[in-house]
Scaffold this active site. Structure first.
Site, PDB file in Angstrom:
ATOM      1  CB  SER A  61      61.027   0.350  18.946  1.00  0.00           C
ATOM      2  OG  SER A  61      59.825   0.676  19.594  1.00  0.00           O
TER       3      SER A  61
HETATM    4  N1  SAH Z   1      59.236   1.742  24.027  1.00  0.00           N
HETATM    5  C1  SAH Z   1      59.140   0.296  24.043  1.00  0.00           C
HETATM    6  C2  SAH Z   1      58.314  -0.207  22.879  1.00  0.00           C
HETATM    7  C3  SAH Z   1      57.119  -0.859  23.398  1.00  0.00           C
HETATM    8  S1  SAH Z   1      55.836  -1.295  22.277  1.00  0.00           S
HETATM    9  C4  SAH Z   1      60.514  -0.354  24.112  1.00  0.00           C
HETATM   10  O1  SAH Z   1      61.519   0.349  23.984  1.00  0.00           O
HETATM   11  O2  SAH Z   1      60.586  -1.553  24.339  1.00  0.00           O
HETATM   12  C5  SAH Z   1      54.542  -0.231  22.873  1.00  0.00           C
HETATM   13  C6  SAH Z   1      54.115  -0.437  24.296  1.00  0.00           C
HETATM   14  O3  SAH Z   1      53.074   0.493  24.549  1.00  0.00           O
HETATM   15  C7  SAH Z   1      53.530  -1.819  24.614  1.00  0.00           C
HETATM   16  O4  SAH Z   1      54.245  -2.396  25.656  1.00  0.00           O
HETATM   17  C8  SAH Z   1      52.089  -1.509  25.006  1.00  0.00           C
HETATM   18  O5  SAH Z   1      51.592  -2.356  26.024  1.00  0.00           O
HETATM   19  C9  SAH Z   1      52.194  -0.075  25.485  1.00  0.00           C
HETATM   20  N2  SAH Z   1      50.945   0.696  25.486  1.00  0.00           N
HETATM   21  C10 SAH Z   1      49.913   0.634  24.616  1.00  0.00           C
HETATM   22  N3  SAH Z   1      48.971   1.523  24.941  1.00  0.00           N
HETATM   23  C11 SAH Z   1      49.389   2.182  26.051  1.00  0.00           C
HETATM   24  C12 SAH Z   1      48.848   3.221  26.877  1.00  0.00           C
HETATM   25  N4  SAH Z   1      47.652   3.773  26.624  1.00  0.00           N
HETATM   26  N5  SAH Z   1      49.579   3.648  27.933  1.00  0.00           N
HETATM   27  C13 SAH Z   1      50.784   3.104  28.215  1.00  0.00           C
HETATM   28  N6  SAH Z   1      51.341   2.115  27.485  1.00  0.00           N
HETATM   29  C14 SAH Z   1      50.673   1.660  26.409  1.00  0.00           C
END
Ligand code: SAH
Length: 214
Positions: A61
């Site tokens: 993000s």
């Molecule tokens: N917080 C992260 C942003 C990641 S983007 C950072 O700081 O880098 C969102 C992430 O959520 C992705 O990696 C995606 O694979 C994950 N995601 C999507 N659905 C999910 C679920 N049901 N449970 C856990 N992770 C999930």
């Protein structure tokens, strides 16, 4: 990067309901080595205020978004926090700087493994990261003082509301899967009732798994 975040907060102060972030949150943003959590080919852009690709179609993000979510969810000393969507581990590291214990779930096994390894390498011993479907939360460590969902959901997963402590806060982008979402801040009162505040429009990759599964 921190100065740019502060300027962004001033510009959006009306939506956020504040024009400055807590000093502890800004200090955390200044401390976490974002370049250590992004792929090497985008490392020179690590301290720009942008989301960046981290592989598997996912993104880390934008720092401004990480900062405001950490601030709005009021994660602080003594708190146990759940994050859904570990991705790179960056938001988890920022939460670990301000709260006592962080539990974070990532649905893509390769990303979960990489984030676990990176967070250990950086010494974040108060983060527990594992692969799992965060739609259902992580009941073993519940209840949580704060829950941060970093993927866009079509609705607030009921298990997450259940796993929130009375007095706890939950921040989550909710909306249509491929357009923008609204960042929602939910607060659970002592009697269990939940109030919701719409913060601002955001754009996250979709939350998969749970009842959103195709
Ligand atoms: N917080 C992260 C942003 C990641 S983007 C950072 O700081 O880098 C969102 C992430 O959520 C992705 O990696 C995606 O694979 C994950 N995601 C999507 N659905 C999910 C679920 N049901 N449970 C856990 N992770 C999930």
């Amino acid at each position: 990067m921190v100065k740019v975040i502060e300027a962004g907060v001033r510009d959006t102060g009306r939506s956020l309901g504040r024009d400055t972030l807590k000093p502890t949150v800004l200090a955390a943003m200044g401390r976490v080595p974002r370049h250590e959590l992004v792929p090497e080919d985008v490392r020179d852009a690590a301290y720009r205020n942008h989301p960046l690709p981290i592989g598997y179609g996912q993104t880390i993000s934008q720092p401004y978004i990480v900062a405001i979510m950490t601030d709005l969810v009021e994660a602080g000393p003594g708190d146990r926090v759940l994050e859904v969507g570990t991705g790179s581990g960056y938001q988890a590291a920022v939460l670990a700087e301000v709260a006592d214990e962080v539990y974070t779930l990532e649905i893509i096994p390769e990303l979960a493994r990489r984030a676990h390894r990176d967070l250990q390498r950086l010494g974040y011993t108060n983060v527990t990261a594992r692969q799992g479907d965060g739609y259902f939360g992580w009941p073993e460590h519940a209840p949580y003082d704060a829950i941060v969902v970093t993927a866009g959901a079509t609705h607030v997963p009921p298990p997450l509301i259940e796993q929130l402590k009375p007095g706890g806060r939950l921040i989550i982008p909710v909306g249509s899967r491929f357009l923008t979402q609204q960042l929602l801040l939910l607060t659970k009162a002592a009697d269990g009732s939940v109030t919701t505040r719409q913060v601002l429009p955001v754009r996250f990759v979709p939350l998969t798994g749970g009842r959103d599964s195709p």
